[in-house]
Design a protein around this motif. Structure first.
Motif, PDB file in Angstrom:
ATOM      1  N   ARG A  10     100.505  34.931  26.706  1.00  0.00           N
ATOM      2  CA  ARG A  10      99.783  34.170  27.372  1.00  0.00           C
ATOM      3  C   ARG A  10      98.767  34.522  28.628  1.00  0.00           C
ATOM      4  NH1 ARG A  10     105.034  33.232  28.091  1.00  0.00           N
ATOM      5  NH2 ARG A  10     105.641  31.414  30.504  1.00  0.00           N
ATOM      6  N   HIS A  11      99.563  35.298  29.517  1.00  0.00           N
ATOM      7  CA  HIS A  11      99.011  35.602  30.667  1.00  0.00           C
ATOM      8  C   HIS A  11      97.705  36.564  30.010  1.00  0.00           C
ATOM      9  CE1 HIS A  11     103.472  34.155  32.593  1.00  0.00           C
ATOM     10  NE2 HIS A  11     102.177  32.985  32.552  1.00  0.00           N
ATOM     11  N   TYR A  14      95.788  33.749  28.324  1.00  0.00           N
ATOM     12  CA  TYR A  14      94.393  33.225  29.274  1.00  0.00           C
ATOM     13  C   TYR A  14      93.900  33.608  30.120  1.00  0.00           C
ATOM     14  CZ  TYR A  14      97.677  30.516  26.431  1.00  0.00           C
ATOM     15  OH  TYR A  14      98.120  29.327  25.673  1.00  0.00           O
ATOM     16  N   ARG A  15      94.003  34.154  31.605  1.00  0.00           N
ATOM     17  CA  ARG A  15      93.892  34.495  32.448  1.00  0.00           C
ATOM     18  C   ARG A  15      93.580  36.337  32.793  1.00  0.00           C
ATOM     19  NH1 ARG A  15      99.392  32.430  34.620  1.00  0.00           N
ATOM     20  NH2 ARG A  15     100.074  34.323  35.171  1.00  0.00           N
ATOM     21  N   ILE A  47      95.805  39.823  38.614  1.00  0.00           N
ATOM     22  CA  ILE A  47      94.041  39.076  37.508  1.00  0.00           C
ATOM     23  C   ILE A  47      93.108  39.630  38.576  1.00  0.00           C
ATOM     24  CG2 ILE A  47      93.469  36.573  37.237  1.00  0.00           C
ATOM     25  CD1 ILE A  47      96.306  34.980  38.692  1.00  0.00           C
ATOM     26  N   MET A 106      84.547  37.244  32.516  1.00  0.00           N
ATOM     27  CA  MET A 106      85.339  36.500  31.610  1.00  0.00           C
ATOM     28  C   MET A 106      85.395  34.761  31.339  1.00  0.00           C
ATOM     29  SD  MET A 106      88.266  34.502  32.073  1.00  0.00           S
ATOM     30  CE  MET A 106      90.330  34.983  31.370  1.00  0.00           C
TER      31      MET A 106
ATOM     32  N   ARG B  60      88.008  26.059  37.253  1.00  0.00           N
ATOM     33  CA  ARG B  60      88.032  27.231  38.420  1.00  0.00           C
ATOM     34  C   ARG B  60      86.594  27.378  39.660  1.00  0.00           C
ATOM     35  NH1 ARG B  60      88.523  31.183  32.571  1.00  0.00           N
ATOM     36  NH2 ARG B  60      91.178  31.729  33.010  1.00  0.00           N
ATOM     37  N   GLU B  96      98.326  26.960  32.993  1.00  0.00           N
ATOM     38  CA  GLU B  96      98.777  28.593  32.509  1.00  0.00           C
ATOM     39  C   GLU B  96      97.633  29.111  33.195  1.00  0.00           C
ATOM     40  OE1 GLU B  96     101.839  30.159  32.699  1.00  0.00           O
ATOM     41  OE2 GLU B  96     102.594  29.025  30.874  1.00  0.00           O
ATOM     42  N   ALA B  97      96.106  29.062  32.707  1.00  0.00           N
ATOM     43  CA  ALA B  97      95.123  29.806  33.186  1.00  0.00           C
ATOM     44  C   ALA B  97      95.182  29.355  34.206  1.00  0.00           C
ATOM     45  CB  ALA B  97      93.916  29.252  31.544  1.00  0.00           C
ATOM     46  N   LEU B  98      95.016  28.699  34.778  1.00  0.00           N
ATOM     47  CA  LEU B  98      94.444  29.030  36.440  1.00  0.00           C
ATOM     48  C   LEU B  98      95.610  29.419  37.151  1.00  0.00           C
ATOM     49  CD1 LEU B  98      93.310  25.273  36.950  1.00  0.00           C
ATOM     50  CD2 LEU B  98      91.894  26.800  37.136  1.00  0.00           C
TER      51      LEU B  98
END
Lengths: 131, 348
Positions: A10-11, A14-15, A47, A106, B60, B96-98
């Motif tokens: 997921r990490h 997602y990001r 990230i 992205m 974002r 989680e995405a952030l």
């Protein structure tokens, strides 16, 4: 349903979280466990900024299983600004719009829908930059 | 009027609008070409978009403007009536995405078209009490209308994200808010059905107009202000005419609502609608300007807010794409593509 696999990724998905070498500053993606004998603390989570350029691309018209409702769609090799190359779908991009060296950014989108009793899988894609 | 003990404001804001549009006349071509249309066009989410993906991008943008690391968010709240899962929060995935996880409170809010402003009001309380430094409140929707229904012309998609923080760090200070709620059956959808139902008798009066007026008039009264004291105003926009009409009823001018009136081009973005309008106003406002916001959600309720723009806004708004950038990239699709993407084709 591969729930554990999707959860584990997921990490990164997602990001766009990869790793950075604490000593050399090298950035790598996707993240990987330390090599045998390698110190565990060399690579820290990092990230990526999510900006890059299309290195190469292809139009998928004969999709693999699970992507039957999507063609035609674009898959690209994207060279990220930090150095790593990633393979990803392009989105919000017309087939005649894409070009080698096109700047992209992205975005997190739906990758797959595993059906009414399954997971919705989210992850990175790239698109022409919105400024 | 409700107001926290510690002054709060919006420290970052961000929007997302999908690139795709369908023209109202294209929908009229299929169903009814004789009468006028409530908007010119509406936004359509792409096949890989939903409330979660749109929330992530808007958030974002808000984080970029607030210039804080995501771990400083004490809460990530997503207001929507189109959460992709019935059980599995949108907020956890967005957080989680952030990169805001794991030390964060998340929740999904629901109140038809004002789910996002519910989260905004709660965020004022969290930050205003000192429990949190920064809270992210999002309104996002991919709204559905039954094919051929009047709603199909307007049910649209978009997301707006607001980071609430201390007033001293704000691009716009929130000076107060009112909430007005009654149990009104103007519009509803049962849990296992795809499309909502109108209670036609209630739609305009008493639902939209009466509720918006009540919240707005009380806030004006409590502030000791009149409509002409505000530089800009924005109202929930289910179509083009309703916000224009309620603005006139309250005494606001067409010029005051013009920058925040997005519905003619993108339709009704539900939980995002009024908040997108607010963000579009923040894109053009100058320090010292004042903004009057009133949301509306069927069921029914309105939240009204008064904001004052600070010196921090002009520099901070340049850190992420403006609303105009998303409005400009419009790609029109026909009804057949729209029907395919919105899942209206029976495949098996």
């Amino acid at each position: 349903m591969d729930l554990a696999k999707h959860w584990r990724l997921r990490h990164a998905r997602y990001r766009l979280e990869g790793q950075r070498n604490r000593f050399t500053g090298e950035v790598r993606f996707p993240p990987a466990p330390p090599l045998p004998g390698e110190r565990e603390d060399i690579w820290e989570p990092y990230i990526l900024k999510g900006r890059g350029r299309v290195y190469s691309f292809s139009v998928v018209r004969q999709p693999p299983e699970g992507f039957e409702d999507q063609p035609p769609y674009l898959v690209a090799l994207v060279r990220l600004d930090e150095g790593p190359m990633v393979t990803a779908q392009l989105t919000d991009c017309d087939l005649d719009q894409v070009a080698i060296d096109m700047p992209v950014e992205m975005v997190t989108r739906r990758l797959r829908d595993l059906g009414p009793t399954g997971l919705i899988v989210y992850g990175y894609k790239f698109r022409p930059i919105v400024s | 009027m409700m107001k926290p003990e510690r002054p709060v404001g919006i420290t970052g804001y961000g929007v997302y609008i999908p690139r795709f549009r369908i023209a109202a006349r294209e929908i009229a071509r299929i169903w009814d070409g004789t009468s006028g249309t409530p908007v010119d066009s509406k936004s359509v989410p792409g096949p890989d978009e939903d409330t979660i993906t749109m929330s992530i991008e808007a958030a974002r943008n808000a984080l970029a403007r607030a210039h804080i690391t995501p771990d400083r968010l004490s809460a990530v709240w997503v207001g929507s009536e189109s959460h992709p899962y019935s059980v599995k929060p949108s907020g956890t995935l967005v957080a989680e995405a952030l990169g805001a996880t794991p030390w964060v409170s998340t929740a999904d809010w629901e109140f038809a078209c004002k789910a996002g402003s519910e989260a905004l009001t709660a965020a004022m309380g969290m930050v205003g009490s000192g429990m949190a430094e920064y809270v992210l409140a999002i309104g996002a929707d991919t709204a559905q209308g039954r094919p051929g229904d009047a709603l199909e012309y307007t049910a649209a998609a978009g997301a707006a994200a607001l980071i609430v923080g201390p007033a001293m760090d704000a691009v716009a200070v929130i000076e107060g808010t009112t909430s007005y709620v009654t149990d009104t059956p103007d519009f509803f959808r049962r849990a296992d059905t795809a499309y909502p139902v109108h209670g036609h008798r209630f739609t305009g009066e008493p639902a939209y107009f009466g509720t918006v007026r009540s919240a707005a008039e009380k806030l004006l009264r409590d502030l000791g202000a009149k409509p002409s004291d505000f530089t800009y105003a924005v109202f929930h926009q289910p179509n083009t005419r309703f916000p224009q009409t309620v603005a006139r009823q309250l005494g606001f001018t067409p010029q005051q609502i013009a920058p925040g009136l997005l519905s003619p081009k993108i339709g009704n973005a539900y939980s995002a609608a009024a908040l997108l309008g607010l963000c579009a106003i923040l894109d053009v406002a100058q320090p010292g300007d004042t903004i009057f916001v009133t949301t509306y959600g069927s069921g029914a309720g309105s939240d009204a807010y008064a904001l004052r723009v600070t010196d921090a806004l002009p520099e901070r708004r340049e850190r992420a794409p403006l609303t105009a950038a998303y409005l400009a990239r419009e790609t029109f699709v026909d009804y057949a593509v729209y029907v395919k993407w919105r899942g209206k084709l029976v495949m098996e």
